[in-house]
Design an enzyme around this catalytic site. Sequence first.
Site, mmCIF file in Angstrom:
data_model
loop_
_atom_site.group_PDB
_atom_site.id
_atom_site.type_symbol
_atom_site.label_atom_id
_atom_site.label_comp_id
_atom_site.label_asym_id
_atom_site.label_seq_id
_atom_site.Cartn_x
_atom_site.Cartn_y
_atom_site.Cartn_z
ATOM 1 N N THR A 1 0.830 -1.206 0.000
ATOM 2 C CA THR A 1 0.000 0.000 0.000
ATOM 3 C C THR A 1 0.865 1.257 0.000
ATOM 4 O OG1 THR A 1 -1.489 1.287 1.414
ATOM 5 C CG2 THR A 1 -0.132 -0.311 2.521
ATOM 6 N N ASP A 2 0.302 2.356 -0.509
ATOM 7 C CA ASP A 2 1.040 3.623 -0.456
ATOM 8 C C ASP A 2 1.224 4.122 0.981
ATOM 9 O OD1 ASP A 2 -1.595 4.388 0.054
ATOM 10 O OD2 ASP A 2 -1.683 5.946 -1.494
ATOM 11 N N GLU A 3 0.434 3.552 1.920
ATOM 12 C CA GLU A 3 0.532 4.016 3.311
ATOM 13 C C GLU A 3 1.888 3.714 3.942
ATOM 14 O OE1 GLU A 3 -2.732 3.559 5.943
ATOM 15 O OE2 GLU A 3 -4.210 3.864 4.370
ATOM 16 N N TYR B 1 -1.533 -0.440 11.217
ATOM 17 C CA TYR B 1 -1.799 -1.085 9.918
ATOM 18 C C TYR B 1 -0.640 -0.858 8.949
ATOM 19 C CZ TYR B 1 -3.352 -1.366 5.075
ATOM 20 O OH TYR B 1 -3.403 -1.626 3.724
ATOM 21 N N LYS C 1 2.175 -3.479 7.250
ATOM 22 C CA LYS C 1 2.369 -3.658 5.799
ATOM 23 C C LYS C 1 3.830 -3.372 5.424
ATOM 24 C CE LYS C 1 -0.418 -4.459 3.074
ATOM 25 N NZ LYS C 1 -0.932 -5.777 2.573
HETATM 26 P P1 NAD Z 1 -10.367 -6.478 2.681
HETATM 27 O O1 NAD Z 1 -10.303 -6.238 4.154
HETATM 28 O O2 NAD Z 1 -11.602 -6.123 1.934
HETATM 29 O O3 NAD Z 1 -10.073 -8.008 2.379
HETATM 30 C C1 NAD Z 1 -9.103 -8.747 3.059
HETATM 31 C C2 NAD Z 1 -9.409 -10.225 2.863
HETATM 32 O O4 NAD Z 1 -8.368 -10.979 3.518
HETATM 33 C C3 NAD Z 1 -10.737 -10.673 3.476
HETATM 34 O O5 NAD Z 1 -11.448 -11.492 2.566
HETATM 35 C C4 NAD Z 1 -10.319 -11.480 4.701
HETATM 36 O O6 NAD Z 1 -11.229 -12.508 5.046
HETATM 37 C C5 NAD Z 1 -8.974 -12.029 4.260
HETATM 38 N N1 NAD Z 1 -8.091 -12.364 5.395
HETATM 39 C C6 NAD Z 1 -7.837 -11.610 6.483
HETATM 40 N N2 NAD Z 1 -7.009 -12.267 7.321
HETATM 41 C C7 NAD Z 1 -6.731 -13.454 6.733
HETATM 42 C C8 NAD Z 1 -5.924 -14.557 7.090
HETATM 43 N N3 NAD Z 1 -5.248 -14.594 8.245
HETATM 44 N N4 NAD Z 1 -5.854 -15.609 6.242
HETATM 45 C C9 NAD Z 1 -6.547 -15.602 5.067
HETATM 46 N N5 NAD Z 1 -7.337 -14.597 4.697
HETATM 47 C C10 NAD Z 1 -7.423 -13.522 5.507
HETATM 48 O O7 NAD Z 1 -9.100 -5.737 2.106
HETATM 49 P P2 NAD Z 1 -8.883 -5.033 0.672
HETATM 50 O O8 NAD Z 1 -9.274 -3.623 0.763
HETATM 51 O O9 NAD Z 1 -9.429 -5.912 -0.379
HETATM 52 O O10 NAD Z 1 -7.287 -5.070 0.606
HETATM 53 C C11 NAD Z 1 -6.604 -6.183 0.036
HETATM 54 C C12 NAD Z 1 -5.116 -5.922 0.079
HETATM 55 O O11 NAD Z 1 -4.828 -4.722 -0.634
HETATM 56 C C13 NAD Z 1 -4.571 -5.716 1.485
HETATM 57 O O12 NAD Z 1 -3.319 -6.338 1.548
HETATM 58 C C14 NAD Z 1 -4.424 -4.201 1.614
HETATM 59 O O13 NAD Z 1 -3.373 -3.885 2.487
HETATM 60 C C15 NAD Z 1 -4.087 -3.822 0.191
HETATM 61 N N6 NAD Z 1 -4.472 -2.478 -0.263
HETATM 62 C C16 NAD Z 1 -5.761 -2.045 -0.111
HETATM 63 C C17 NAD Z 1 -6.120 -0.784 -0.634
HETATM 64 C C18 NAD Z 1 -7.522 -0.279 -0.521
HETATM 65 O O14 NAD Z 1 -7.764 0.892 -0.868
HETATM 66 N N7 NAD Z 1 -8.494 -1.058 -0.082
HETATM 67 C C19 NAD Z 1 -5.157 -0.005 -1.288
HETATM 68 C C20 NAD Z 1 -3.842 -0.478 -1.403
HETATM 69 C C21 NAD Z 1 -3.523 -1.732 -0.897
HETATM 70 O O1 DAU Z 2 -4.021 4.217 0.674
HETATM 71 C C1 DAU Z 2 -4.298 2.854 0.642
HETATM 72 C C2 DAU Z 2 -5.095 2.467 1.858
HETATM 73 O O2 DAU Z 2 -6.397 3.014 1.700
HETATM 74 C C3 DAU Z 2 -5.164 0.961 2.080
HETATM 75 O O3 DAU Z 2 -3.876 0.485 2.346
HETATM 76 C C4 DAU Z 2 -6.121 0.609 3.235
HETATM 77 O O4 DAU Z 2 -6.254 -0.789 3.345
HETATM 78 C C5 DAU Z 2 -7.456 1.227 2.948
HETATM 79 O O5 DAU Z 2 -8.363 0.981 4.018
HETATM 80 C C6 DAU Z 2 -7.323 2.737 2.731
HETATM 81 O O6 DAU Z 2 -6.927 3.413 3.948
HETATM 82 P P1 DAU Z 2 -7.550 4.839 4.359
HETATM 83 O O7 DAU Z 2 -7.370 5.004 5.817
HETATM 84 O O8 DAU Z 2 -7.076 5.905 3.464
HETATM 85 O O9 DAU Z 2 -9.098 4.547 3.972
HETATM 86 P P2 DAU Z 2 -10.468 4.830 4.735
HETATM 87 O O10 DAU Z 2 -11.560 4.524 3.767
HETATM 88 O O11 DAU Z 2 -10.523 4.208 6.087
HETATM 89 O O12 DAU Z 2 -10.425 6.410 4.944
HETATM 90 C C7 DAU Z 2 -10.259 7.302 3.852
HETATM 91 C C8 DAU Z 2 -10.227 8.717 4.415
HETATM 92 O O13 DAU Z 2 -11.532 9.047 4.926
HETATM 93 C C9 DAU Z 2 -9.279 8.898 5.580
HETATM 94 O O14 DAU Z 2 -8.681 10.178 5.505
HETATM 95 C C10 DAU Z 2 -10.172 8.811 6.811
HETATM 96 C C11 DAU Z 2 -11.484 9.375 6.313
HETATM 97 N N1 DAU Z 2 -12.710 8.803 6.938
HETATM 98 C C12 DAU Z 2 -12.854 7.465 6.967
HETATM 99 C C13 DAU Z 2 -13.977 6.899 7.521
HETATM 100 C C14 DAU Z 2 -14.133 5.390 7.574
HETATM 101 C C15 DAU Z 2 -13.702 9.654 7.411
HETATM 102 O O15 DAU Z 2 -13.579 10.894 7.359
HETATM 103 N N2 DAU Z 2 -14.816 9.073 7.963
HETATM 104 C C16 DAU Z 2 -15.000 7.739 8.050
HETATM 105 O O16 DAU Z 2 -16.040 7.301 8.598
#
Ligand code: NAD
Ligand code: DAU
Length: 340
Positions: free
Chosen positions: A125-127, A153, A157
Site C-alpha cells: 500500500t502507499d501508506e 496497519y 504492511k
Molecule cells: P479487505 O479487508 O476487503 O479483504 C481482506 C481479505 O483478507 C478478506 O477477505 C479477509 O477474510 C482475508 N483475510 C484476512 N485475514 C486473513 C488470514 N489470516 N488468512 C486468510 N485470509 C485472511 O481488504 P482489501 O481492501 O481488499 O485489501 C486487500 C489488500 O490490498 C490488502 O493487503 C491491503 O493492504 C491492500 N491495499 C488495499 C487498498 C484499498 O484501498 N483497499 C489499497 C492499497 C492496498
Molecule cells: O491508501 C491505501 C489504503 O487506503 C489501504 O492500504 C487501506 O487498506 C485502505 O483501508 C485505505 O486506507 P484509508 O485510511 O485511506 O481509507 P479509509 O476509507 O478508512 O479512509 C479514507 C479517508 O476518509 C481517511 O482520511 C479517513 C477518512 N474517513 C474514513 C472513515 C471510515 C472519514 O472521514 N470518515 C470515516 O467514517
Amino acid sequence: MNILVTGGAGFIGSNFCFYENEKHKDNRIICIDKLTYAGNLSTLKPLMDEPGFKFIKADICDRDTINEIFEKERPDIVVNFAAESHVDRSIEDPSVFLSTNITGTSVLMDASCKYGVKRFHQISTDEVYGDLPPDRPDLFFTEETPLHTSSPYSSSKAGADLLVMAYARTYDLPVSISRCSNNYGPYHFPEKLIPLMIINAMNDKPLPVYGKGENIRDWLYVEDHCKAVDMIIHSNIYGEVYNVGGHNEMKNIDIVKLICKELDKPESLITFVKDRKGHDLRYAIDPSKIQKDLGWKPETRFEEGIKKTIKWYKENKSWWEPIISGEYMDYYEKMYGNRR
Ligand code: NAD
Ligand code: DAU
C-alpha cells in the site's frame, strides 16, 4: 498456470479473481481466504462453478494447512491480498494486524520457497510511505521514498514489505511488490469511506467526516489496480517495487459532498466527528515507473468510476444489507458512538 490468490473473498482480491478469470481463461485460480468479518463468500458466487476456480477456506498464518495446500495445488504464482486492512481497527487493536500481515506473509513465503513458486507478489500500500504535506502539491511518493509509517496497519504492511525483499535476497525467492493508492468500486466493505458514505446517505443516516475533512487521498478504480497487478505478475520483471495510482487526489469532504449530490441527498447529513489518531494528511502516487516499464495506465476516470460505484451499491442491496446488521452494528456503535 496455477495462481494462488489469498484474501480473494475481500474487496480487491475478489475483483482480481473476476479480472484474472476473465482475462486468462487457461489459468487455474486457487483462492484461499480465512473469511474474517471482511471476507464474504457470496461475493465469489459467480466463480464457484467455473472449472478454473477453486475456493479453500484457510488462514495464511496456519503453516500446516498452507503447506498442505501448496503440496496439493502446486501454485506457480502467489498473489497475497490477505490482510487486516482497516486503519481504524488497527488503532483499536494492532495484534491481529501483526499476525496476519507480517507472520501470515512469512508463512506464505516459506511455503513458496519450499515448493519452488515462480513468483511471490505482495499487495502492499502507499501508506507505507507515511504522508505528504498538503501544501506541497509538487511532492509525490516514488518507489525511492523512505518507508515512514503512521498507523499499526501501515507499519505491519511495511514490515511485510521488508520481509519480502529479505526473502528475495536471502533465499532467492522471485518476488514483486505493488504499492497502490486508495481503491474504490464494487464489493468494498462498508467500513471504508466511500461505501460507508454511500450506504449511510442512501439510508438518510449521518455522514461522519473525521476532523475537517481536509485529508487527501489518491483514488483509483479497483479494476485499474487489478490490471496493474495482472501486468506485473505476467511480466518477466522480478525484485521490483511498483507504485500504482492514477493522479486523482481529492479531499475527503469533496468526496462526501459529491456522493450527496449524486444521490440527491442534503449536505446537512454531513457530521464532523473526532479525528482519527495519527491521521495521515495526504497520499499521492507517482506511477511513472509502472507506466514506463509495463505500459500501465488507469482507464476509469473518477467521475465515471464513482457513478458506476454508486449505481452498484443501489443495485446490490442484497450484498450489503446482510453485512450492515449484527456484528457490524456493534462495530459501528463502538467506533462512532462516542466520536461526536
Ligand atoms: P479487505 O479487508 O476487503 O479483504 C481482506 C481479505 O483478507 C478478506 O477477505 C479477509 O477474510 C482475508 N483475510 C484476512 N485475514 C486473513 C488470514 N489470516 N488468512 C486468510 N485470509 C485472511 O481488504 P482489501 O481492501 O481488499 O485489501 C486487500 C489488500 O490490498 C490488502 O493487503 C491491503 O493492504 C491492500 N491495499 C488495499 C487498498 C484499498 O484501498 N483497499 C489499497 C492499497 C492496498
Ligand atoms: O491508501 C491505501 C489504503 O487506503 C489501504 O492500504 C487501506 O487498506 C485502505 O483501508 C485505505 O486506507 P484509508 O485510511 O485511506 O481509507 P479509509 O476509507 O478508512 O479512509 C479514507 C479517508 O476518509 C481517511 O482520511 C479517513 C477518512 N474517513 C474514513 C472513515 C471510515 C472519514 O472521514 N470518515 C470515516 O467514517
